[in-house]
Every structure is written in C-alpha cells, then in structure tokens.
Design a protein around this motif. Structure first.
Motif, PDB file in Angstrom:
ATOM      1  N   LEU A  85       2.916  -3.992  22.206  1.00  0.00           N
ATOM      2  CA  LEU A  85       2.920  -2.553  21.937  1.00  0.00           C
ATOM      3  C   LEU A  85       2.564  -2.179  20.494  1.00  0.00           C
ATOM      4  CD1 LEU A  85       5.919  -1.171  24.032  1.00  0.00           C
ATOM      5  CD2 LEU A  85       3.507  -1.358  24.642  1.00  0.00           C
ATOM      6  N   GLY A  89      -0.263   0.477  19.517  1.00  0.00           N
ATOM      7  CA  GLY A  89       0.020   1.651  18.699  1.00  0.00           C
ATOM      8  C   GLY A  89      -0.914   1.783  17.523  1.00  0.00           C
ATOM      9  N   CYS A 140       2.345   0.618  27.488  1.00  0.00           N
ATOM     10  CA  CYS A 140       1.188   0.940  26.637  1.00  0.00           C
ATOM     11  C   CYS A 140       0.837   2.418  26.739  1.00  0.00           C
ATOM     12  CB  CYS A 140      -0.010   0.094  27.050  1.00  0.00           C
ATOM     13  SG  CYS A 140       0.158  -1.676  26.719  1.00  0.00           S
ATOM     14  N   VAL A 143       3.084   4.708  24.591  1.00  0.00           N
ATOM     15  CA  VAL A 143       2.822   4.742  23.151  1.00  0.00           C
ATOM     16  C   VAL A 143       1.905   5.913  22.818  1.00  0.00           C
ATOM     17  CG1 VAL A 143       1.720   3.517  21.236  1.00  0.00           C
ATOM     18  CG2 VAL A 143       3.213   2.277  22.815  1.00  0.00           C
ATOM     19  N   ALA A 384       5.333   2.569  18.913  1.00  0.00           N
ATOM     20  CA  ALA A 384       5.240   1.239  19.509  1.00  0.00           C
ATOM     21  C   ALA A 384       6.421   0.380  19.068  1.00  0.00           C
ATOM     22  CB  ALA A 384       3.922   0.578  19.106  1.00  0.00           C
TER      23      ALA A 384
END
Length: 452
Positions: A85, A89, A140, A143, A384
């Motif tokens: 993540l 991000g 994902c 984010v 993230a």
C-alpha cells in the motif's frame, strides 16, 4: 471550488463506500470463511467438512488445516497489503487521475471476487487466489479513495464528509447482506441448493462493487497533485523514492506518528471485537444462528446512524474528543460483554446497538481526523501508511483472543483481554496534541479542534 460544488463531489464520493462495503460484509465478514472451510474440507477428505476438520490441504508446499485456511489467506492478504500500500500511495500522489486508480483497482478486485462463484466441490485453489487478490486490490482502491477526500473538502467539512461516507457504506453493505442472508436461509424456497445460494451471494458482492463504482468514476473530477517534492526518474521510480522520503520524514510529524500508533491499537481492538462477537455469542452465551444473523444486521444498520451522529457531534466538539470518548466507550462495552448472562437476547442486542453506534462513529472520525495530520500533497502515501497500520497488525487482537481462550478455556476472559487495546489506544491519544499536529502538517485547524 464553491461549497455547492464540494458538496456535489462529496455526494459522488460517498458512492464508493456504498460500493466496496458489500465485498467486506458479504464476502470477508460472513459468507466466505465457512464456505471455504467446507470446500477445503472436502478436498482434505473430512467426512463432515466443517470447521472442526484438522486434515490438511497443500498450498505452496505447506500443509494447512482445512479449518484454518480462511484465516491463513486473510493473514497473507493483510501482510502483503501492508508492504504494497505505501508504494501504491506514493504513485497516487504523483498522478493526475486519482479516480482512475480507485476505479481501476476496484474493477480488478471485483473481477477476482467474481471468480469466487466457481468455488465449489473440492476446487478450493481458485477461491484462495481470488479472495487474496480481491482483498489486496480493495485495499489499493481505498488509498486513492481516501486521498480524494482531501481534494473535495475543506478542513471544516472533513468530519461531516467522512461520516456520511462511512454511513453510506454501512447502509449499502447491510442492504446487500440482508438480501443475501434471506436467499441463503430460504434457499429451498428459491429452488437453490445451499452451496449455490452462497456462490450467488459471493458473486452478487462482486457485481455490486463493480456496478456502483461507475457512479463516483463518472461524477468525480480529477485533481492535479499538489506540493510535490521533485524526485528524479519515471513515475514508478519517483514513487518508490517518495516512499523512502516519507518514512524518513515521518519523524518530523510526531503527532501524526502518535495518532498512527494509537489507531493501530484501538482499531485492532475494534476489529477483534467484531470478529469475536459471533463466536462469543454462539459458544459462550449459547445463542442460535438466527440470533447471531439478526445481530450482524442490527450492528450494520445501527452503525449507519452512529456514523451520522458522530459526524454531527464532531461539528461541535471536534473529532479528536469524540475518538477519545469512543475508546472509553469500547472499554465499557468489553466489560459489559464480560458480564452478559447466557441466553439473554435483550441484553445481547443492547450491547450490539452500543457496538454499532461507537463503531460507526470512531471509524468515520478516525479517517477524517487523520486527514488533518497529513502534509498537503502526500495524502495517498500517508493514507497508505494508515491502511498498512490497520492491515499489518489486524491479526494481533485475534491472536490475543485465541491465546487467552486456550490458556483459560473460557471466552469471557478472552473477550476481557481485548480491553488492553483500547487502554493503549487511549494512552497514546492522551499524548497527542491535535492543534500542534494539524499545524505541523500545514493544515488549517478546524474551530472545534482549536477549542481542545
């Protein structure tokens, strides 16, 4: 952007909470685990193919108990997300198309989720790959989704916007879950086998997720990245470079770090209470399936109102105060749950109402308050880290719950042990200076927070 334009964008943004919550409720919270245990149990040669099955299936050279397979898959997905993540991000922050990232990850996740329809017989491998990939892609997409919140709201509007989004999500997830539970419980009436009813429920969550994502994708605007620090190379290499810089720079924002640590503890406690509620109700308090299903739906719909209520209260008292109050409310809930008598449905449902109210409020305001502690232009990567703090440690509370039960042989001390997570969360929140943290991040301090 005018106030009316921002409100219109926020309403469009809310639809993605409505869209993705179906996957988290129908699939991850209710339907997937018991059905995967049944399918994997058949492959392992278990006679009853239920959660007591200790025979194993092989995955990547490892022999895993069929009854534990869903837990292992969830743990793998959460740990993988914790590493992935922050890179996602960083990439989002450097992109002009946040909504495309959100929708792209969502549709890819929904595509993998739809493959769960083919989880039947003893064919568990496809389902294992599908749920892991769908879970990672869902993280994902969030984010980008969280990062968009900063683009479409002022600091003063943040709590209300985030609360409406969470409320919309609880409502959407609850509506589809209610439909699916009716189909599952009355599958004979609809001419369906139990297995097909589950598979259709899993498929419906993927279709719901993909279909409703179209609304925010069409209605949201794209916003250019802001306050970017120059990093040489392509977008991909600069994203990794920005990740390393953020991890180093986090020490320059001690209040942001303090909140992340606090969130790590109290959110883990929240997630474990939700995870353990059904087990505690069935095994310790001796409730039947109908009571537990009703409780799940009750919490979902009460959380809708809880998120809206906390959003309104935050306009007067500030998110920080309400989050602190929420951690103490969770402590009370845990203590009351410890003392619940067996088979007392009324008291059990009363505790469920309290859980729904506090859960909806604390989760919604945690998101909006953290957005105030993020330096401008770094929303994707900091959210993230927020997601990584949630996902990377979400196994710790369940571990404490399980070990306490193993040592004591009772679920009552196991549920009480979870209070330590809320105590630690409250301790770190008490060390946090919200005004200092918001100013260090370069954001305007909302009036209710300024009065802390």
């Amino acid at each position: 952007m005018t106030a009316a334009d921002r409100l219109a964008q926020q309403k469009a943004w809310n639809w993605y909470d409505w869209a993705n919550s179906a996957f988290f409720t129908t699939v991850l919270s209710v339907m997937f685990a018991p059905y995967m245990i049944t399918v994997a149990g058949k492959a392992a040669g278990c006679v009853d193919a239920d959660e007591t099955c200790s025979k194993t299936v092989e995955l990547l050279g490892l022999h895993l108990a069929a009854g534990s397979l869903p837990s292992y898959l969830t743990s793998f997905a959460t740990i993988a997300s914790a590493f992935l993540l922050p890179v996602v991000g960083a990439f989002v922050d450097r992109s002009h198309h946040k909504k495309r990232h959100m929708a792209g990850y969502a549709w890819a996740g929904a595509a993998f989720g739809s493959l769960l329809f083919f989880l039947e017989g003893d064919n568990w491998q496809l389902g294992a790959v599908a749920v892991v990939c769908a879970s990672i892609l869902a993280g994902c997409s969030l984010v980008s989704y969280y990062a968009i919140l900063v683009d479409i709201s002022t600091e003063e509007e943040r709590d209300r916007a985030s609360s409406r989004g969470w409320a919309w999500g609880y409502l959407g997830g609850g509506v589809l879950l209610a439909v699916n539970l009716v189909m599952f419980l009355a599958h004979d009436t609809f001419g369906l086998s139990e297995g097909l009813a589950v598979r259709l429920s899993l498929l419906s969550a993927a279709v719901w997720w993909a279909a409703f994502t179209i609304i925010p994708f069409v209605k949201l605007r794209d916003y250019a990245p802001r306050n970017q620090v120059g990093v040489g190379g392509s977008v991909w290499t600069s994203s990794f470079g920005q990740l390393l810089r953020t991890l180093k720079d986090l020490r320059n924002y001690p209040m942001t770090l303090t909140f992340l640590v606090a969130y790590l503890f109290y959110n883990d406690g929240i997630q474990t209470v939700i995870y353990a509620a059904a087990t505690y109700g069935e095994k310790q308090l001796k409730f039947g399936t109908s009571v537990l299903i009703g409780t799940i739906l009750l919490i979902q719909f009460v959380a809708f109102g809880g998120a809206l209520l906390f959003g309104r209260l935050a306009a007067r008292h500030g998110a920080y105060r309400l989050i602190k109050a929420g951690t103490f409310a969770w402590m009370v809930i845990v203590v009351v749950a410890l003392a619940l008598p067996e088979k007392n449905v009324a008291l059990f449902l009363l505790v469920a109402v309290a859980i729904g109210v506090v859960m909806g409020g604390t989760q919604a305001l945690s998101r909006s308050f953290f957005s105030l502690l993020i330096p401008r232009g770094r929303e994707g990567e900091y959210f993230a880290l927020y997601g990584a703090a949630e996902r990377g440690t979400s196994w710790f509370g369940t571990l404490v719950f399980g070990l306490t039960f193993q040592i004591t042989g009772s679920y009552r001390p196991a549920i009480l042990a979870l209070i330590v997570f809320f105590v630690l969360g409250a301790v770190f929140l008490a060390r946090l200076d919200p005004v200092r943290g918001i100013r260090e991040a370069g954001n305007a301090v909302p009036e209710p927070v300024a009065g802390v």
